[in-house]
Design an enzyme around this catalytic site. Structure first.
Site, PDB file in Angstrom:
ATOM      1  N   GLY A  29      -6.944   5.101 -11.989  1.00  0.00           N
ATOM      2  CA  GLY A  29      -6.475   4.016 -12.928  1.00  0.00           C
ATOM      3  C   GLY A  29      -7.531   3.344 -13.607  1.00  0.00           C
ATOM      4  O   GLY A  29      -8.682   3.973 -13.677  1.00  0.00           O
ATOM      5  N   SER A  30      -7.096   2.649 -14.562  1.00  0.00           N
ATOM      6  CA  SER A  30      -8.141   2.137 -15.648  1.00  0.00           C
ATOM      7  C   SER A  30      -9.186   1.068 -15.106  1.00  0.00           C
ATOM      8  O   SER A  30     -10.223   1.272 -15.480  1.00  0.00           O
ATOM      9  CB  SER A  30      -7.340   1.341 -16.602  1.00  0.00           C
ATOM     10  N   ASP A  81     -10.278   1.176  -5.127  1.00  0.00           N
ATOM     11  CA  ASP A  81      -9.180   1.542  -5.756  1.00  0.00           C
ATOM     12  C   ASP A  81      -8.761   0.248  -6.603  1.00  0.00           C
ATOM     13  O   ASP A  81      -9.052  -0.777  -5.769  1.00  0.00           O
ATOM     14  CB  ASP A  81      -8.295   2.264  -5.268  1.00  0.00           C
ATOM     15  N   GLY A  82      -7.972   0.302  -7.464  1.00  0.00           N
ATOM     16  CA  GLY A  82      -7.199  -0.781  -8.119  1.00  0.00           C
ATOM     17  C   GLY A  82      -5.763  -0.859  -7.367  1.00  0.00           C
ATOM     18  O   GLY A  82      -5.586  -0.403  -6.382  1.00  0.00           O
ATOM     19  N   GLY A  95       0.493   2.941  -7.020  1.00  0.00           N
ATOM     20  CA  GLY A  95       1.475   4.325  -7.508  1.00  0.00           C
ATOM     21  C   GLY A  95       1.934   4.230  -8.985  1.00  0.00           C
ATOM     22  O   GLY A  95       2.514   5.106  -9.495  1.00  0.00           O
ATOM     23  N   GLU A 103      -3.942   8.513  -2.651  1.00  0.00           N
ATOM     24  CA  GLU A 103      -4.817   7.258  -2.365  1.00  0.00           C
ATOM     25  C   GLU A 103      -4.393   6.832  -1.234  1.00  0.00           C
ATOM     26  O   GLU A 103      -5.513   6.180  -0.542  1.00  0.00           O
ATOM     27  CB  GLU A 103      -4.292   6.149  -3.610  1.00  0.00           C
ATOM     28  N   LYS A 121      -3.132  -9.353 -11.323  1.00  0.00           N
ATOM     29  CA  LYS A 121      -2.520  -8.483 -10.062  1.00  0.00           C
ATOM     30  C   LYS A 121      -1.932  -9.292  -8.948  1.00  0.00           C
ATOM     31  O   LYS A 121      -1.249  -8.739  -7.767  1.00  0.00           O
ATOM     32  CB  LYS A 121      -3.315  -7.223  -9.655  1.00  0.00           C
TER      33      LYS A 121
END
Length: 223
Positions: A29-30, A81-82, A95, A103, A121
């Site tokens: 992800g970004s 991870d994000g 996802g 992941e 988030k």
């Protein structure tokens, strides 16, 4: 622009958890892309990384970071991870980038799961972000009907998306997830489902949350 600065700040903040000789799991992800940029500055100190997606693998290779297959290592020291949503119990919906299965495997294999995200988030109740589910192609219509029956949500086929595992994604809309652990089990028990993007049974150990005020570190309370 400010949103991107927050992603970059938290991606680089995760570098504090990287120690010499580690094998590190890397998400997708970004926000995770910024962590990969940071990781490139210490690539000579770590043992190597295991990637959760072809997307991340491409970027890691471009940085000259040594890659391992998960089958060739005993485990991961940390997984970074994000997330798409995270609640106060450190449970997440993930996802959005369609890499949820790999992941989830890497998160399970890691001694410590570090979630990196900006404050947008954080949620009180999971479900505003559509819940992704990886499904084998031949079963998606039947699985969708089961999801309506079992969750009351509205599943939609994510057009034009094939996962790295060759499967498709259903996104469930209109959910208000009050018991994420129970829902994760219910959905994972549907034949044809590879996995659901609820990270509740294996939630984050540490969340690094960026805002205009800086980086907040939240640790999971052990009950």
């Amino acid at each position: 622009m400010m949103h991107e600065k927050l992603k970059k700040a938290v991606g680089w903040a995760a570098l504090e958890y990287v120690s010499s000789g580690m094998i590190i799991g890397v998400g997708t992800g970004s926000t995770t892309d910024h962590f990969i940029d940071a990781l490139g500055t210490v690539k000579h100190k770590i043992e190597g990384v295991v990637s959760s997606s072809e997307q991340s693998t491409t970027k890691l290779k471009s940085m000259g970071i040594l890659l391992f297959n998960l089958n060739d290592v005993d485990g991961l020291d940390i997984y970074v991870d994000g997330t798409d949503e995270i609640n106060s119990n450190m449970q997440m919906i993930k996802g959005g980038g369609a890499a949820l299965t790999r992941e989830k495997v890497l998160a399970a294999a890691a001694n410590k799961f570090i979630c990196i995200a900006d404050t947008s988030k954080q949620v009180d109740i999971l479900g505003n972000f559509p819940l992704p589910i990886e499904v084998i192609p031949m079963a998606h219509a039947w699985v969708a009907r089961e999801l309506v029956h079992l969750t009351g949500g509205l599943p939609k086929y994510r057009q034009g998306v094939i996962t790295d595992n060759g499967n498709i994604i259903l996104d469930i809309y209109n959910l208000k997830i009050l018991d994420a652990i129970a829902l994760e089990k219910i959905i994972n028990n549907i034949p044809g489902v590879v996995t659901v993007g609820l990270f509740a049974n294996r939630c984050a150990d540490i969340a690094l949350i960026s805002s205009d005020l800086g980086i907040e570190e939240i640790s999971r309370s052990i009950k």
